[in-house]
Design an enzyme around this catalytic site. Structure first.
Site, PDB file in Angstrom:
ATOM      1  NE  ARG A 241      -4.367  -0.818   0.180  1.00 57.49           N
ATOM      2  CZ  ARG A 241      -4.577  -1.883  -0.590  1.00 57.49           C
ATOM      3  NH1 ARG A 241      -3.639  -2.335  -1.393  1.00 57.49           N
ATOM      4  NH2 ARG A 241      -5.747  -2.500  -0.581  1.00 57.49           N
ATOM      5  CD  GLU A 270      -2.439   3.771  -4.966  1.00 51.90           C
ATOM      6  OE1 GLU A 270      -1.238   3.468  -4.872  1.00 51.90           O
ATOM      7  OE2 GLU A 270      -3.337   2.933  -5.121  1.00 51.90           O
ATOM      8  CG  HIS A 288      -3.024  -0.221  -6.625  1.00 53.58           C
ATOM      9  ND1 HIS A 288      -3.230   0.481  -5.470  1.00 53.58           N
ATOM     10  CD2 HIS A 288      -3.191  -1.522  -6.297  1.00 53.58           C
ATOM     11  CE1 HIS A 288      -3.525  -0.353  -4.486  1.00 53.58           C
ATOM     12  NE2 HIS A 288      -3.503  -1.593  -4.972  1.00 53.58           N
TER      13      HIS A 288
HETATM   14  C1  GLV Z   1      -5.210  -4.471  -3.962  1.00 53.42           C
HETATM   15  O1  GLV Z   1      -4.431  -3.633  -3.666  1.00 53.42           O
HETATM   16  C2  GLV Z   1      -5.928  -5.269  -3.016  1.00 53.42           C
HETATM   17  O2  GLV Z   1      -5.849  -4.993  -1.810  1.00 53.42           O
HETATM   18  O3  GLV Z   1      -6.602  -6.205  -3.434  1.00 53.42           O
END
Ligand code: GLV
Length: 337
Positions: A241, A270, A288
């Site tokens: 994250r 982000e 991401h």
């Molecule tokens: C993506 O970042 C998730 O947490 O699935």
């Protein structure tokens, strides 16, 4: 037949997944993903019985205030730091996430970033595309760092961390990890991973992969002080994250050469990305997408839909959402995610 429950979907989803929802509930689906204000989210959620949301939708107490109708929030993602789980639980609203279905795909992507950053793949491609490969390249140009035979460090050793570790066998790597709690010995053996203190992990890793969930305690778990403990030849990969890494401190380390390279799929704040990171050739950056294979994104969307339908009393799991984050609301044990 008129449908008695309404559901809001905060972004476009696969048509077949939407069709599986539309069999049971009245649907309203946004045609693009966008960051909404708490007021906008409050208004959207006030009008529905359930919602499928994603990581850019912050479901906080203020968003739920006065809502007597909402019964379920189904999150598209395994991480759920965008949800205020205690507030949802206090309001009696079921919350779900999408574990397991993305584990292997996300672990694959950690390796993609690690290899790309170590071997300078993105930077070399930009150079080639710019028409700069005209001969005269030196034998000692484009030198990266090896992955095989090195020490892989993993910070956060849940399902994804373990899947990253298992892949290291083929690269003949030593695997060390740090996690709040140590894995059972049998799992450590199976992952060929050795638990070490965080300071040792930072010092010894040639490639360090971050896979820990975001929490207030993990904010800037990798900051200037931690980066300073890493080898100047090391590669850092963040698929966890934004906010776990201090992006400004990381950019400084990459610029000054106290860290060799980084592969980053997540960023503080982000979708904006620290401009200092965007300028660095030794940072591989992606928006991401660690879970974004066609099969896995489809499976995540379907799991979110199944969770939501089950919470509203429909489908084969009626009354028992498969990945419920607050099972105490249904008389189960809380806390296990
Ligand atoms: C993506 O970042 C998730 O947490 O699935």
């Amino acid at each position: 037949m008129s449908k008695s429950h309404s559901v809001w979907v905060s972004r476009p989803l696969f048509p077949e997944v939407l069709a599986s929802l539309a069999r049971y509930v009245e649907l309203s689906v946004e045609n693009k993903e966008t960051k909404r204000t708490p007021e906008q989210l409050h208004e959207k959620l006030a009008a529905v019985d359930g919602a499928i949301v994603g990581l850019s939708d912050r479901i906080e107490a203020s968003v739920l205030a006065g809502n007597r109708r909402l019964r379920v929030i189904a999150n598209l993602g395994v991480g759920y730091n965008n949800l205020d789980l205690p507030a949802l639980t206090a309001a009696g609203i079921l919350a779900t996430n999408t574990p397991d279905v993305l584990t292997q795909t996300t672990a694959d992507y950690a390796w993609a970033l690690m290899l790309a950053a170590a071997r300078r793949v993105s930077s070399a491609e930009r150079w080639l595309r710019a028409g700069r490969w005209r001969g005269g390249m030196r034998f000692d140009d484009w030198l990266g760092v090896d992955v095989h035979g090195k020490t892989l460090g993993i910070l956060g050793m849940g399902r994804i961390g373990q899947a990253v570790a298992r892949r290291a066998v083929g690269f003949d790597m030593r695997v060390i990890y740090h996690n709040r709690s140590r894995l059972p010995e049998a799992t450590e053996r199976e992952c060929r991973a050795e638990w070490v203190e965080k300071a040792d992990l930072l010092k010894r890793s040639d490639h360090l992969v971050l896979v820990l969930p975001y929490s207030a305690q993990n904010h800037h778990a990798i900051g200037a002080a931690e980066l300073a403990q890493m080898k100047p030849t090391a590669v850092l990969v963040n698929i966890a994250r934004g906010g776990i890494v201090d992006d400004a401190a990381l950019a400084a380390a990459l610029r000054e050469g106290t860290l060799a390279a980084a592969g980053l799929d997540v960023f503080e704040g982000e979708p904006s990305v620290n401009p200092a990171l965007r300028e660095l050739e030794n940072a591989v950056l992606s928006p991401h997408i660690a879970s974004a294979s066609a099969d896995t994104r489809r499976a995540m969307a379907q799991l979110a839909a199944d969770n939501l339908l089950a919470a509203l009393g429909y489908g084969p799991n009626a009354g028992h959402p498969p990945s419920l984050l607050n099972p105490q609301l249904l008389g189960g044990q809380g806390g296990e995610t």
